[in-house]
Scaffold this active site. Structure first.
Site, PDB file in Angstrom:
ATOM      1  N   GLU A 118      23.391  92.208  58.889  1.00  0.00           N
ATOM      2  CA  GLU A 118      24.343  91.314  58.850  1.00  0.00           C
ATOM      3  C   GLU A 118      23.932  90.257  57.871  1.00  0.00           C
ATOM      4  O   GLU A 118      22.691  89.731  57.695  1.00  0.00           O
ATOM      5  CB  GLU A 118      24.842  90.713  60.203  1.00  0.00           C
ATOM      6  CG  GLU A 118      25.820  91.761  61.009  1.00  0.00           C
ATOM      7  CD  GLU A 118      26.719  91.070  61.980  1.00  0.00           C
ATOM      8  OE1 GLU A 118      26.429  89.889  62.454  1.00  0.00           O
ATOM      9  OE2 GLU A 118      27.441  91.971  62.606  1.00  0.00           O
ATOM     10  N   HIS A 234      34.428  80.618  61.248  1.00  0.00           N
ATOM     11  CA  HIS A 234      34.431  82.051  60.677  1.00  0.00           C
ATOM     12  C   HIS A 234      35.397  82.181  59.243  1.00  0.00           C
ATOM     13  O   HIS A 234      36.610  81.725  59.179  1.00  0.00           O
ATOM     14  CB  HIS A 234      34.911  83.177  61.653  1.00  0.00           C
ATOM     15  CG  HIS A 234      34.274  84.352  61.252  1.00  0.00           C
ATOM     16  ND1 HIS A 234      34.762  85.221  59.986  1.00  0.00           N
ATOM     17  CD2 HIS A 234      33.243  85.110  61.786  1.00  0.00           C
ATOM     18  CE1 HIS A 234      34.042  86.360  60.006  1.00  0.00           C
ATOM     19  NE2 HIS A 234      33.106  86.269  60.796  1.00  0.00           N
ATOM     20  N   ARG A 280      28.155  81.502  56.181  1.00  0.00           N
ATOM     21  CA  ARG A 280      29.440  81.504  56.871  1.00  0.00           C
ATOM     22  C   ARG A 280      30.104  80.412  56.209  1.00  0.00           C
ATOM     23  O   ARG A 280      31.344  80.282  55.925  1.00  0.00           O
ATOM     24  CB  ARG A 280      29.375  81.604  58.244  1.00  0.00           C
ATOM     25  CG  ARG A 280      29.539  82.951  58.766  1.00  0.00           C
ATOM     26  CD  ARG A 280      29.668  83.230  60.298  1.00  0.00           C
ATOM     27  NE  ARG A 280      29.545  84.568  60.438  1.00  0.00           N
ATOM     28  CZ  ARG A 280      29.574  84.961  61.677  1.00  0.00           C
ATOM     29  NH1 ARG A 280      29.692  84.193  62.827  1.00  0.00           N
ATOM     30  NH2 ARG A 280      29.439  86.126  61.957  1.00  0.00           N
ATOM     31  N   HIS A 337      35.467  79.198  65.320  1.00  0.00           N
ATOM     32  CA  HIS A 337      34.871  80.473  65.945  1.00  0.00           C
ATOM     33  C   HIS A 337      33.723  80.237  67.092  1.00  0.00           C
ATOM     34  O   HIS A 337      33.911  80.896  68.179  1.00  0.00           O
ATOM     35  CB  HIS A 337      34.224  81.164  64.750  1.00  0.00           C
ATOM     36  CG  HIS A 337      33.804  82.760  65.197  1.00  0.00           C
ATOM     37  ND1 HIS A 337      34.552  83.454  65.703  1.00  0.00           N
ATOM     38  CD2 HIS A 337      32.543  83.300  65.039  1.00  0.00           C
ATOM     39  CE1 HIS A 337      34.001  84.855  65.702  1.00  0.00           C
ATOM     40  NE2 HIS A 337      32.733  84.584  65.479  1.00  0.00           N
ATOM     41  N   ARG A 372      25.148  79.103  63.641  1.00  0.00           N
ATOM     42  CA  ARG A 372      24.384  80.061  64.307  1.00  0.00           C
ATOM     43  C   ARG A 372      24.358  81.248  63.445  1.00  0.00           C
ATOM     44  O   ARG A 372      25.034  81.675  62.559  1.00  0.00           O
ATOM     45  CB  ARG A 372      25.514  80.406  65.395  1.00  0.00           C
ATOM     46  CG  ARG A 372      25.409  81.588  66.108  1.00  0.00           C
ATOM     47  CD  ARG A 372      26.388  81.879  66.951  1.00  0.00           C
ATOM     48  NE  ARG A 372      27.709  82.335  66.186  1.00  0.00           N
ATOM     49  CZ  ARG A 372      28.323  83.372  66.222  1.00  0.00           C
ATOM     50  NH1 ARG A 372      27.716  84.265  67.221  1.00  0.00           N
ATOM     51  NH2 ARG A 372      29.375  83.753  65.590  1.00  0.00           N
TER      52      ARG A 372
HETATM   53  C1  LIG Z   1      36.617  87.224  67.973  1.00  0.00           C
HETATM   54  C2  LIG Z   1      35.119  86.803  68.283  1.00  0.00           C
HETATM   55  C3  LIG Z   1      34.280  87.569  67.796  1.00  0.00           C
HETATM   56  C4  LIG Z   1      32.546  87.423  68.149  1.00  0.00           C
HETATM   57  N1  LIG Z   1      31.822  88.241  67.662  1.00  0.00           N
HETATM   58  C5  LIG Z   1      30.422  88.056  68.120  1.00  0.00           C
HETATM   59  C6  LIG Z   1      29.459  89.115  67.605  1.00  0.00           C
HETATM   60  O1  LIG Z   1      29.658  90.191  67.175  1.00  0.00           O
HETATM   61  N2  LIG Z   1      28.136  88.893  68.200  1.00  0.00           N
HETATM   62  C7  LIG Z   1      27.971  87.760  68.915  1.00  0.00           C
HETATM   63  O2  LIG Z   1      26.628  87.690  69.272  1.00  0.00           O
HETATM   64  N3  LIG Z   1      28.782  86.670  69.114  1.00  0.00           N
HETATM   65  C8  LIG Z   1      30.063  87.141  68.782  1.00  0.00           C
HETATM   66  N4  LIG Z   1      31.082  86.029  69.035  1.00  0.00           N
HETATM   67  C9  LIG Z   1      30.736  85.037  69.936  1.00  0.00           C
HETATM   68  C10 LIG Z   1      30.472  85.468  71.533  1.00  0.00           C
HETATM   69  O3  LIG Z   1      31.461  86.431  71.663  1.00  0.00           O
HETATM   70  C11 LIG Z   1      30.516  84.305  72.316  1.00  0.00           C
HETATM   71  O4  LIG Z   1      29.628  83.242  71.733  1.00  0.00           O
HETATM   72  C12 LIG Z   1      30.036  84.695  73.646  1.00  0.00           C
HETATM   73  O5  LIG Z   1      30.593  85.883  74.032  1.00  0.00           O
HETATM   74  C13 LIG Z   1      30.157  83.521  74.656  1.00  0.00           C
HETATM   75  O6  LIG Z   1      29.709  83.993  76.136  1.00  0.00           O
HETATM   76  P1  LIG Z   1      29.932  83.298  77.096  1.00  0.00           P
HETATM   77  O7  LIG Z   1      29.490  83.982  78.410  1.00  0.00           O
HETATM   78  O8  LIG Z   1      29.100  81.930  77.056  1.00  0.00           O
HETATM   79  O9  LIG Z   1      31.251  82.865  77.218  1.00  0.00           O
HETATM   80  P2  LIG Z   1      32.906  83.405  77.231  1.00  0.00           P
HETATM   81  O10 LIG Z   1      32.379  84.985  77.170  1.00  0.00           O
HETATM   82  O11 LIG Z   1      33.758  82.790  76.570  1.00  0.00           O
HETATM   83  O12 LIG Z   1      33.239  83.348  78.995  1.00  0.00           O
HETATM   84  C14 LIG Z   1      33.673  82.286  79.397  1.00  0.00           C
HETATM   85  C15 LIG Z   1      34.332  82.484  80.718  1.00  0.00           C
HETATM   86  O13 LIG Z   1      34.512  81.129  81.300  1.00  0.00           O
HETATM   87  C16 LIG Z   1      35.722  81.366  81.852  1.00  0.00           C
HETATM   88  N5  LIG Z   1      36.011  79.960  82.083  1.00  0.00           N
HETATM   89  C17 LIG Z   1      36.496  79.008  81.154  1.00  0.00           C
HETATM   90  N6  LIG Z   1      36.936  77.943  81.511  1.00  0.00           N
HETATM   91  C18 LIG Z   1      37.035  78.036  83.029  1.00  0.00           C
HETATM   92  C19 LIG Z   1      37.518  77.167  84.176  1.00  0.00           C
HETATM   93  N7  LIG Z   1      37.990  76.078  83.763  1.00  0.00           N
HETATM   94  N8  LIG Z   1      37.226  77.799  85.325  1.00  0.00           N
HETATM   95  C20 LIG Z   1      36.978  79.236  85.491  1.00  0.00           C
HETATM   96  N9  LIG Z   1      36.594  79.849  84.478  1.00  0.00           N
HETATM   97  C21 LIG Z   1      36.809  79.474  83.137  1.00  0.00           C
HETATM   98  C22 LIG Z   1      36.439  82.048  80.952  1.00  0.00           C
HETATM   99  O14 LIG Z   1      37.730  82.759  81.690  1.00  0.00           O
HETATM  100  C23 LIG Z   1      35.394  83.335  80.534  1.00  0.00           C
HETATM  101  O15 LIG Z   1      35.518  84.171  81.730  1.00  0.00           O
HETATM  102  C24 LIG Z   1      32.212  86.463  68.663  1.00  0.00           C
HETATM  103  C25 LIG Z   1      33.435  85.574  69.414  1.00  0.00           C
HETATM  104  C26 LIG Z   1      34.806  85.878  68.976  1.00  0.00           C
HETATM  105  C27 LIG Z   1      35.883  84.902  69.709  1.00  0.00           C
END
Ligand SMILES: Cc1cc2nc3c(=O)[nH]c(=O)nc-3n(C[C@H](O)[C@H](O)[C@H](O)COP(=O)(O)OP(=O)(O)OC[C@H]3O[C@@H](n4cnc5c(N)ncnc54)[C@H](O)[C@@H]3O)c2cc1C
Length: 522
Positions: A118, A234, A280, A337, A372
């Site tokens: 990428e 993004h 980006r 994003h 990032r």
């Molecule tokens: C469309 C899209 C495409 C992406 N593509 C990529 C990719 O190809 N590669 C890559 O590395 N990254 C990608 N990213 C970024 C990546 O997906 C995220 O940065 C990463 O998944 C974040 O993981 P996390 O566990 O920190 O949070 P998340 O996966 O966002 O999980 C957060 C959790 O917290 C919970 N939560 C939030 N607030 C509360 C609350 N008050 N009480 C209880 N629960 C709560 C939510 O319900 C969820 O379960 C992408 C993001 C998006 C949106």
């Protein structure tokens, strides 16, 4: 008051990765606002970056991460990310995550893992699953594994409202269940794994759960937050009236897609020598500028591949709007994003408050600096989720403290406002942020944003239901972004100031705590 050894707020890659380790040392409650599979993690398309080839491969991954972060990456955090990444991804493979592979060899063994390249990666090191559904495969396989662990309790449709603080120490959180009931949960260690805050902007690729709750909760409780001015936009989200800002992966440009303006011209040569594969932030600003004169499109009509097979998820989404990759021009525009900033942690996941840890997009180790590197954030959640859990186990152990009287860090008003008014209020805040604190910023606009946020504060939704809780959190996050963006009088990475278009000589992180902002090195 319910008690667990560990409380994990969020069920994305960071929360689940942590819960698995925490369960080896005690009882774990994982809460999530919607169904378990609803998180940013589940929407990740392109893949997860990992240097599986050892030595030089790892060193190059570090170099690429440092370069993308525009001088602001915390080198120690980045080194941990790239060095521990392969081991954590091996674990994912053991837990059954089915990354895409080349066809099996004659011996019947599974074929080698496919690796894509990428933008800004010097090697092909992105693993993906089901073409463009990497995040869902990771989420599903982690959940499958977590469900087999008896010490982990999973609680869906539960919103954490505030952290419980006792003598300066975080001892749990207040939780709002799906029926509107409030309960207090006490824990030996609390992990914020609540993800990003894309919903603070009117245009975002993030799902509705991404309202920055963890960051707001931590800040209210007195924790430090860092680098909030760095929001990655993004460049290519789908752009049509009444359609979601669905992400059209960078991999489309990786496979040769052109960007065309309303006059049908390729325009990236005016902005960067890498054309459509420029960083980006450069592509996003170029699209914003070209988009002032009409729509901007992705064009893959010249790409010979079977695009439906390579991008099945994107193709299914576009079909709902009568569009097809390779046949039609696809309208795009930038959208918020990924948040590089968040709750300040060290590389072990410790925040500045005892008892409180953070990992994943909610946290800021400084691993991404000002921008990032694509596909580094899934890896971040995996690596730092596990590390934070190891620290929690070592420092908090089983919860053997007495029955303390914990109090909410911030009072919650028990009154109710009309839900429709709350939705209007949220929409207004998101519009303000997009207009004045989005891709192109200047002092006048940011001051306007501050005035608008002050006015919104006077009409802040009250009451104890999820959207009101989120509204208050979005306001905190918006103020943090605007304050940091106004203070950073330079352009670096994802933060661009029209009135300060160049980079300062010194790279420093913004740090905010209890209403004060300073610039520091880490
Ligand atoms: C469309 C899209 C495409 C992406 N593509 C990529 C990719 O190809 N590669 C890559 O590395 N990254 C990608 N990213 C970024 C990546 O997906 C995220 O940065 C990463 O998944 C974040 O993981 P996390 O566990 O920190 O949070 P998340 O996966 O966002 O999980 C957060 C959790 O917290 C919970 N939560 C939030 N607030 C509360 C609350 N008050 N009480 C209880 N629960 C709560 C939510 O319900 C969820 O379960 C992408 C993001 C998006 C949106």
């Amino acid at each position: 008051m319910d008690r667990y050894d560990f409380l994990v707020i969020g069920a994305g890659i960071a929360g689940l990765s942590a819960a698995i380790r925490l369960a080896e040392a005690g009882t774990v409650l994982v809460v999530t606002k919607e169904e378990l599979a609803e998180s940013n993690t589940a929407y990740a398309q392109g893949g997860i970056a990992v240097a599986m080839g050892g030595g030089e491969d790892v060193a190059l991954h570090l170099e690429d991460t440092l370069a993308a972060g525009d001088g602001l990456v915390n080198r120690e955090a980045a080194a941990v990310l790239v060095e521990q990444g392969p081991r954590r991804v091996e674990e994912l493979l053991q837990w059954g995550t089915a990354f895409d592979r080349y066809p099996a060899g004659k011996d019947g063994q599974g074929g080698e893992l496919m690796r894509t390249r990428e933008g800004a990666h010097s090697r092909s090191r992105i693993l993906h699953a089901n073409g463009d559904a990497t995040g869902r495969e990771i989420a599903v396989s982690l959940l499958r594994h977590v469900r087999e662990i008896a010490a982990i309790e999973l609680m869906e449709w539960t919103t954490s409202v505030d952290l419980l603080v006792e003598d300066g120490r975080v001892v749990g959180a207040s939780l709002l269940d799906g029926e509107g009931g409030l309960r207090m949960v006490e824990a030996g260690g609390t992990l914020l794994a609540s993800g990003g805050a894309g919903q603070v902007y009117s245009d975002t690729t993030n799902p509705e759960v991404a309202t920055g709750d963890g960051i707001a909760m931590a800040y209210r409780a007195g924790a430090a937050v860092s680098d909030m001015e760095f929001y990655q936009f993004h460049p290519t989200a789908f752009s049509a009236a009444d359609a979601p800002r669905f992400l059209l992966s960078e991999a489309l440009r990786g496979e040769g897609a052109y960007l065309l303006n309303a006059r049908g011209e390729r325009f990236m040569e005016r902005y960067h020598p890498l054309l459509e594969l420029a960083p980006r932030d450069v592509v996003a600003r170029a699209i914003t500028r070209e988009g002032m004169d009409g729509p901007v499109f992705l064009d893959m009509r010249h790409v010979p591949q079977d695009l439906q097979a390579r991008f099945p998820g994107i193709s299914r989404f576009l079909a709902r709007y009568g569009l097809q990759l390779g046949r039609d021009l696809i309208p795009v525009r930038p959208a918020a994003h990924y948040l590089m900033g968040g709750v300040k942690t060290d590389v072990q996941g410790r925040t500045t408050l005892p008892g409180l840890y953070a990992a994943g997009e909610a946290a800021c180790t400084g691993v991404h600096g000002a921008n990032r590197l694509a596909s580094n954030s899934l890896l971040e959640g995996l690596v730092f989720g596990a590390l934070a859990a190891e620290t929690m186990v070592a420092e908090e152990g089983r919860d053997e403290r007495g029955e303390g009287e914990a109090s909410g860090a911030a009072a919650v008003d028990a009154g109710m406002t009309a839900e429709a008014a709350t939705e209007r209020w949220i929409a207004e805040l998101r519009g303000v942020m997009w207009r004045y604190a989005g891709l192109l910023r200047d002092a006048a606009g940011l001051k306007e944003a501050r005035r608008a946020l002050d006015a919104l504060a006077a009409a802040m939704p009250k009451g104890l239901y999820r959207r009101a809780v989120e509204a208050r959190n979005l306001h905190v996050v918006a103020e943090l972004i605007v304050t940091a963006a106004l203070a950073r009088e330079e352009s670096r990475g994802a933060h661009f100031r029209n009135d300060f278009p160049s980079r300062n000589a010194e790279a420093e992180h913004s740090l905010m705590r209890g209403g004060r902002l300073e610039f520091v090195s880490f």
